[in-house]
Design a protein around this motif. Structure first.
Motif, PDB file in Angstrom:
ATOM      1  N   ASN A   1       0.668  -1.145   0.149  1.00 12.30           N
ATOM      2  CA  ASN A   1      -0.045  -0.095  -0.020  1.00 12.30           C
ATOM      3  C   ASN A   1       0.689   1.209  -0.034  1.00 12.30           C
ATOM      4  N   VAL A   2       0.412   2.246  -0.718  1.00 14.96           N
ATOM      5  CA  VAL A   2       0.925   3.650  -0.718  1.00 14.96           C
ATOM      6  C   VAL A   2      -0.061   4.534  -0.052  1.00 14.96           C
ATOM      7  N   GLN A   3      -0.023   4.733   0.922  1.00 16.94           N
ATOM      8  CA  GLN A   3      -1.038   5.493   1.698  1.00 16.94           C
ATOM      9  C   GLN A   3      -0.670   7.133   1.702  1.00 16.94           C
ATOM     10  N   PHE A   4      -1.629   7.977   1.499  1.00 16.67           N
ATOM     11  CA  PHE A   4      -1.481   9.553   1.575  1.00 16.67           C
ATOM     12  C   PHE A   4      -2.310  10.193   2.520  1.00 16.67           C
ATOM     13  N   GLY A   5      -1.707  10.960   3.516  1.00 14.64           N
ATOM     14  CA  GLY A   5      -2.920  11.515   4.193  1.00 14.64           C
ATOM     15  C   GLY A   5      -2.210  12.341   5.293  1.00 14.64           C
ATOM     16  N   TYR A   6      -3.120  12.516   6.362  1.00 15.90           N
ATOM     17  CA  TYR A   6      -2.785  13.471   7.506  1.00 15.90           C
ATOM     18  C   TYR A   6      -2.663  12.830   8.940  1.00 15.90           C
ATOM     19  N   GLU A   7      -1.703  12.728   9.563  1.00 14.13           N
ATOM     20  CA  GLU A   7      -1.289  12.190  10.905  1.00 14.13           C
ATOM     21  C   GLU A   7      -1.631  13.421  11.788  1.00 14.13           C
ATOM     22  N   ILE A   8      -2.775  13.195  12.393  1.00 17.16           N
ATOM     23  CA  ILE A   8      -3.277  14.374  13.161  1.00 17.16           C
ATOM     24  C   ILE A   8      -3.182  14.055  14.708  1.00 17.16           C
ATOM     25  N   THR A   9      -2.541  14.981  15.240  1.00 18.50           N
ATOM     26  CA  THR A   9      -2.272  14.898  16.886  1.00 18.50           C
ATOM     27  C   THR A   9      -3.181  15.754  17.585  1.00 18.50           C
ATOM     28  N   SER A  10      -3.493  16.867  17.020  1.00 18.15           N
ATOM     29  CA  SER A  10      -4.580  17.619  17.791  1.00 18.15           C
ATOM     30  C   SER A  10      -5.158  18.914  16.524  1.00 18.15           C
ATOM     31  N   SER A  11      -6.515  19.089  16.667  1.00 18.98           N
ATOM     32  CA  SER A  11      -6.960  20.132  15.848  1.00 18.98           C
ATOM     33  C   SER A  11      -8.294  20.762  16.716  1.00 18.98           C
ATOM     34  N   SER A  12      -7.761  21.331  17.745  1.00 18.89           N
ATOM     35  CA  SER A  12      -8.925  21.636  18.578  1.00 18.89           C
ATOM     36  C   SER A  12     -10.000  22.797  18.231  1.00 18.89           C
ATOM     37  N   GLY A  13     -11.043  22.596  18.165  1.00 21.02           N
ATOM     38  CA  GLY A  13     -11.837  23.723  17.835  1.00 21.02           C
ATOM     39  C   GLY A  13     -12.586  23.332  16.381  1.00 21.02           C
ATOM     40  N   GLY A  14     -12.031  22.427  15.606  1.00 23.31           N
ATOM     41  CA  GLY A  14     -12.112  21.981  14.494  1.00 23.31           C
ATOM     42  C   GLY A  14     -11.562  22.637  13.195  1.00 23.31           C
ATOM     43  N   MET A  15     -10.723  21.787  12.492  1.00 20.71           N
ATOM     44  CA  MET A  15     -10.082  22.306  11.501  1.00 20.71           C
ATOM     45  C   MET A  15     -10.116  21.534  10.267  1.00 20.71           C
ATOM     46  N   ASP A  16      -9.713  21.912   9.132  1.00 22.33           N
ATOM     47  CA  ASP A  16      -9.899  21.573   7.754  1.00 22.33           C
ATOM     48  C   ASP A  16      -8.612  21.123   7.030  1.00 22.33           C
ATOM     49  N   PHE A  17      -8.442  19.765   6.601  1.00 23.46           N
ATOM     50  CA  PHE A  17      -7.611  19.292   5.852  1.00 23.46           C
ATOM     51  C   PHE A  17      -8.059  18.996   4.495  1.00 23.46           C
ATOM     52  N   VAL A  18      -7.521  19.543   3.431  1.00 22.16           N
ATOM     53  CA  VAL A  18      -8.018  19.497   2.126  1.00 22.16           C
ATOM     54  C   VAL A  18      -7.053  18.878   1.103  1.00 22.16           C
ATOM     55  N   THR A  19      -7.457  17.656   0.340  1.00 20.68           N
ATOM     56  CA  THR A  19      -6.356  17.161  -0.568  1.00 20.68           C
ATOM     57  C   THR A  19      -6.985  17.741  -1.792  1.00 20.68           C
ATOM     58  N   ASN A  20      -6.215  18.670  -2.374  1.00 17.09           N
ATOM     59  CA  ASN A  20      -6.995  19.244  -3.747  1.00 17.09           C
ATOM     60  C   ASN A  20      -6.753  18.328  -4.842  1.00 17.09           C
ATOM     61  N   SER A  21      -5.614  17.599  -4.797  1.00 14.84           N
ATOM     62  CA  SER A  21      -5.276  16.505  -6.030  1.00 14.84           C
ATOM     63  C   SER A  21      -4.375  15.612  -5.165  1.00 14.84           C
ATOM     64  N   PHE A  22      -4.309  14.243  -5.765  1.00 18.50           N
ATOM     65  CA  PHE A  22      -3.541  13.140  -5.366  1.00 18.50           C
ATOM     66  C   PHE A  22      -3.598  12.304  -6.325  1.00 18.50           C
ATOM     67  N   SER A  23      -2.260  11.505  -6.558  1.00 16.37           N
ATOM     68  CA  SER A  23      -2.620  10.341  -7.455  1.00 16.37           C
ATOM     69  C   SER A  23      -1.084   9.363  -7.311  1.00 16.37           C
ATOM     70  N   VAL A  24      -0.994   8.262  -7.556  1.00 16.96           N
ATOM     71  CA  VAL A  24      -0.120   7.328  -7.569  1.00 16.96           C
ATOM     72  C   VAL A  24       0.021   6.640  -8.854  1.00 16.96           C
ATOM     73  N   SER A  25       1.238   6.499  -9.591  1.00 22.86           N
ATOM     74  CA  SER A  25       1.342   5.912 -10.896  1.00 22.86           C
ATOM     75  C   SER A  25       2.489   4.970 -10.534  1.00 22.86           C
ATOM     76  N   SER A  26       2.154   3.912 -11.314  1.00 22.15           N
ATOM     77  CA  SER A  26       3.378   2.755 -11.296  1.00 22.15           C
ATOM     78  C   SER A  26       3.183   2.087 -12.571  1.00 22.15           C
ATOM     79  N   SER A  27       4.638   1.291 -13.051  1.00 24.64           N
ATOM     80  CA  SER A  27       4.513   0.476 -13.917  1.00 24.64           C
ATOM     81  C   SER A  27       5.787  -0.609 -13.770  1.00 24.64           C
TER      82      SER A  27
END
Length: 231
Positions: free
Chosen positions: A205-231
């Protein structure tokens, strides 16, 4: 009567403000989930809400596609990773059989909280975990100890090595934060092989994301674009 009407209007306003503070923003997305282990398959990728740490608060993942997704998270200002919402692509080839593996990303992340935007890459047997930290904020850090510096895969890193008791963990922490770019994943895997840290394993697995420790009050994390290419 006018005073009562004004008081009623004020109460409605206060209630709306309080509810807005504790609730995730309204999201017109193709898919969303507040479930701890919420998952969605799209285009050969799997998205995971993945609230795995202790003491976590509420978190909502949403997605229009595997490439455009994000989370709203309200995790308390305490230590320890609370979640790793991510998009995952399985490869399933030995490193020596891979012609190339690259990944591109573009994110918008908050100016507060404590988190890392990171790849989490695994061999098929889950014996080796390779983390690529693209940006980090707040009191967060990789497992293990710093071994060396390296320029590989299109970026310069501080390289750490450790174990979580179940598998080896190799963490490449970018020397400067970035919110977009392309990574030559195969070059990183070849670097690990050349230095004798692992063998000719099968890339899982190739994973991509956000390792969140704290985001008190509510916070947004946005992935505008992401891709994995392999051959």
């Amino acid at each position: 009567m006018r005073g009562i009407a004004r008081s009623g209007a004020l109460l409605v306003c206060v209630v709306a403000t309080v509810v807005g503070f504790f609730a995730p923003p309204a999201l017109a997305a193709t898919w969303s989930s507040t479930d701890q282990w919420g998952t969605w398959n799209n285009g050969g990728y799997t998205l995971y809400n993945n609230i795995w740490g202790g003491g976590a608060g509420p978190q909502t993942i949403w997605a229009n596609s595997y490439s455009n997704w994000g989370v709203w998270a309200n995790h308390p200002n305490t230590g320890g990773v609370k979640s790793y919402p991510n998009a995952t692509k399985y490869v399933g080839k030995r490193i020596s059989a891979l012609g190339s593996v690259t990944s591109s990303f573009n994110v918008t992340v908050p100016g507060g909280g404590a988190y890392a935007t990171a790849y989490d890459i695994w061999d098929s047997a889950n014996a080796y975990e390779i983390m690529l930290w693209m940006n980090k904020r707040g009191p967060v850090g990789p497992l293990g100890s710093r071994q060396t510096g390296a320029t590989v895969g299109g970026h310069s890193w501080d390289v750490y090595r450790g174990s979580n008791g179940a598998n080896q963990v190799f963490s490449f922490v970018r020397t400067g934060n970035t919110n977009s770019g392309t990574v030559d994943v195969k070059a990183v895997l070849n670097w690990l092989r050349t230095n004798g840290w692992m063998g000719d394993v099968t890339l899982g697995n190739v994973q991509f994301g956000y390792e969140i420790t704290s985001s008190s009050g509510g916070m947004d994390f946005v992935t505008n674009s992401f891709s994995v290419s392999s051959s």
